[in-house]
Design an enzyme around this catalytic site. Structure first.
Site, short mmCIF file in Angstrom:
data_model
loop_
_atom_site.label_atom_id
_atom_site.label_comp_id
_atom_site.label_asym_id
_atom_site.label_seq_id
_atom_site.Cartn_x
_atom_site.Cartn_y
_atom_site.Cartn_z
N HIS A 79 7.53 9.45 2.72
CA HIS A 79 7.59 8.32 1.57
C HIS A 79 7.13 7.15 1.54
O HIS A 79 7.05 8.65 -0.17
CB HIS A 79 6.00 7.99 2.93
CG HIS A 79 5.13 8.35 2.77
ND1 HIS A 79 4.00 8.09 1.34
CD2 HIS A 79 4.66 9.34 2.71
CE1 HIS A 79 3.49 9.03 1.49
NE2 HIS A 79 3.38 9.79 2.11
N ASP A 81 5.34 5.01 -0.62
CA ASP A 81 3.79 4.30 -1.15
C ASP A 81 2.96 5.92 -1.16
O ASP A 81 2.90 6.75 -1.12
CB ASP A 81 3.47 3.61 0.06
CG ASP A 81 2.91 4.73 1.55
OD1 ASP A 81 4.20 4.61 1.77
OD2 ASP A 81 2.49 4.21 2.22
N ASP A 140 1.77 12.66 -3.41
CA ASP A 140 1.90 12.37 -2.35
C ASP A 140 2.41 10.96 -2.00
O ASP A 140 1.28 10.27 -2.02
CB ASP A 140 0.45 12.50 -1.36
CG ASP A 140 0.52 12.10 0.49
OD1 ASP A 140 1.14 11.58 0.61
OD2 ASP A 140 -1.25 11.62 0.67
N GLU A 174 4.00 4.54 4.57
CA GLU A 174 3.07 5.51 5.71
C GLU A 174 1.51 5.81 5.93
O GLU A 174 0.50 5.94 6.36
CB GLU A 174 3.29 6.96 5.32
CG GLU A 174 3.24 8.27 5.74
CD GLU A 174 2.10 9.03 5.65
OE1 GLU A 174 1.34 9.77 5.83
OE2 GLU A 174 1.16 8.83 4.18
N GLU A 175 1.04 4.90 4.35
CA GLU A 175 -0.37 5.18 4.24
C GLU A 175 -1.47 4.35 4.60
O GLU A 175 -2.76 4.61 5.33
CB GLU A 175 -1.12 5.67 2.28
CG GLU A 175 -0.25 6.68 1.52
CD GLU A 175 -0.90 8.08 2.05
OE1 GLU A 175 -1.55 7.86 2.23
OE2 GLU A 175 -0.38 9.22 0.86
N ASP A 198 5.20 16.87 3.75
CA ASP A 198 3.64 15.63 3.43
C ASP A 198 2.70 16.10 3.55
O ASP A 198 1.39 16.02 4.30
CB ASP A 198 3.74 14.43 4.00
CG ASP A 198 3.43 13.91 3.65
OD1 ASP A 198 2.54 13.66 2.42
OD2 ASP A 198 2.73 12.14 4.29
N HIS A 381 -5.11 11.70 -2.95
CA HIS A 381 -5.56 10.62 -2.74
C HIS A 381 -6.99 10.60 -3.73
O HIS A 381 -8.34 10.38 -3.33
CB HIS A 381 -6.56 10.43 -1.41
CG HIS A 381 -4.88 10.20 0.06
ND1 HIS A 381 -5.80 9.23 1.06
CD2 HIS A 381 -3.77 10.20 -0.21
CE1 HIS A 381 -4.51 9.32 1.59
NE2 HIS A 381 -3.91 9.89 1.01
#
Length: 409
Positions: A79, A81, A140, A174-175, A198, A381
């Protein structure tokens, strides 16, 4: 291009997702990154489609000479993002790690301490990519992008490595609900199975994750001036508070682990007249998930009986299902293939139940079996996100090994 240089180049593009944007992709940086990747894929000899919503699909044709051999088509999905906890630009640095704490930002006294992140000691003698403590690293999922792109470069430079048709797929957002995977036309890939990269530390493999759903719950109150409020004022904020207190107190994210499900109140806002909460439910089993969904629905009905019809209304939407349901029987093959490939490159596999979602959960539900493999990064994150270079390189080696082994079928 060196894999580390690739990764650092991708981190320089701010592709932070924007919750509630109302359009796909949610941020212009994702489109910028998609255009860059499309150009790089073409440079590596892949045929490329730049689809709606900044979805990129590249195709590397099979080089298996024996046309009678049936070799699976494998899709590799990552992904574009990065998560929205921080929307600042990334300023990555490489540390030659010899042990101890890592000073990320001396001016702000931001330090990654071993006593808080003991996994650092696993990477003594390695190079580690870190942030300056003011942003996410974006490993990520930009580490996965770099790993997949480097694998394509490896195949281009080593035509003796046999492989079937390869699909490279980059999706947005995705997030914020796996939106890119949900928008992807899976049938058009003509792939037999897929992988995402991921999950975190080297060796991790996921073929089991949450069933997930989300409730948007609205409470209606009645305003009145305090001087004459008795018997008239109905406080929606207090209704929301009471509703939350009726959820099982031990079944929250902060009290659960492993395969224990939960109820998670993610947000609350409002006034006396109207208040709203967003409530997520998670469970690994379908029966447990249905129990949680029905519990919330029953709670809404009971609340209305207590306080009056239409005091509270709910809007429920499913988010994704447990990929384990789609990775059974013949669909177990991509899991076993990945496990064998990891062992072949000297990586000890570790199967983990993923307390979260990933694009592959949506793809698996759509009929494209998709386990989730390690990208090598830690502390997603977080400003303390870090990526050991050795793990970055091993993940890319794993991609090549899976393709090589699949071509021997």
């Amino acid at each position: 291009m060196d894999i580390v240089e690739r990764f650092l180049n991708y981190t320089r593009i701010n592709s932070t997702t924007v919750p509630g944007a109302g359009h796909l992709p949610s941020s212009p940086g994702q489109t910028e990154l998609a255009h860059l990747l499309a150009g790089e894929l073409r440079g590596l000899g892949l045929a490329v489609e730049e689809r709606q919503h900044s979805i990129v699909v590249g195709t590397l044709p099979s080089n298996v000479k024996d046309a009678s051999r049936k070799v699976p088509t494998i899709a590799w999905v990552a992904h574009l993002d990065t998560s929205s906890e921080y929307d600042t630009d990334t300023h990555a640095a490489i540390v030659d790690y010899s042990g101890g704490d890592i000073i990320l930002n001396p001016a702000r006294d931001i330090v990654m301490r071993v006593d808080e992140f003991p996994e650092l000691t696993d990477y003594i003698g390695d190079r580690i990519i870190v942030t300056d403590g003011t942003s996410l690293l974006g490993a990520d999922n930009k580490s996965a992008i770099a790993e997949i792109m480097h694998a394509m470069q490896t195949l281009q430079q080593n035509p003796g490595i046999e492989h079937g048709d390869v699909k490279v797929v980059f999706v947005p957002d995705e997030e914020i609900g796996l939106l890119g995977a949900k928008a992807l036309d899976v049938a058009s890939l003509h792939a037999d199975f897929a992988y995402t990269l991921d999950c975190c530390a080297i060796g991790e493999i996921v073929y089991e994750n949450w069933n997930a759903g989300e409730f948007h719950i609205t409470f209606q109150g009645q305003t009145a001036h305090p001087m004459s409020a008795k018997g008239k004022l109905r406080n929606a904020v207090l209704y929301a508070q009471q509703f939350i207190s009726m959820l099982p107190p031990g079944e929250r994210p902060e009290h659960t682990e492993n395969r224990e499900g939960y109820y998670w109140v993610k947000s609350i806002h409002g006034t006396v007249a109207e208040a709203k909460i967003v409530l997520d439910i998670r469970d690994f089993t379908q029966s447990g998930f249905e129990h949680r969904r029905k519990f919330v629905a029953t709670l809404v009905e009971s609340f209305n009986r207590l306080h009056g019809v239409h005091t509270v209304t709910q809007n429920y939407k499913p988010m994704y299902r447990n990929a384990a349901e789609s990775l059974q029987g013949p669909n177990r093959y991509p899991v076993d293939l990945a496990l064998d490939a990891m062992k072949a490159i000297g990586v000890e596999p570790r199967s983990i139940p993923m307390r979260g979602g990933y694009d592959g959960a949506v793809l698996s539900e759509k009929g494209l079996p998709c386990p989730n493999l390690f990208c090598g990064a830690h502390n997603f994150h977080s400003i303390y996100e870090f990526l050991p270079v050795g793990s970055l390189m091993k993940a890319s080696e794993m991609v090549v090994e899976i393709l090589r082994r699949a071509a021997k079928v």
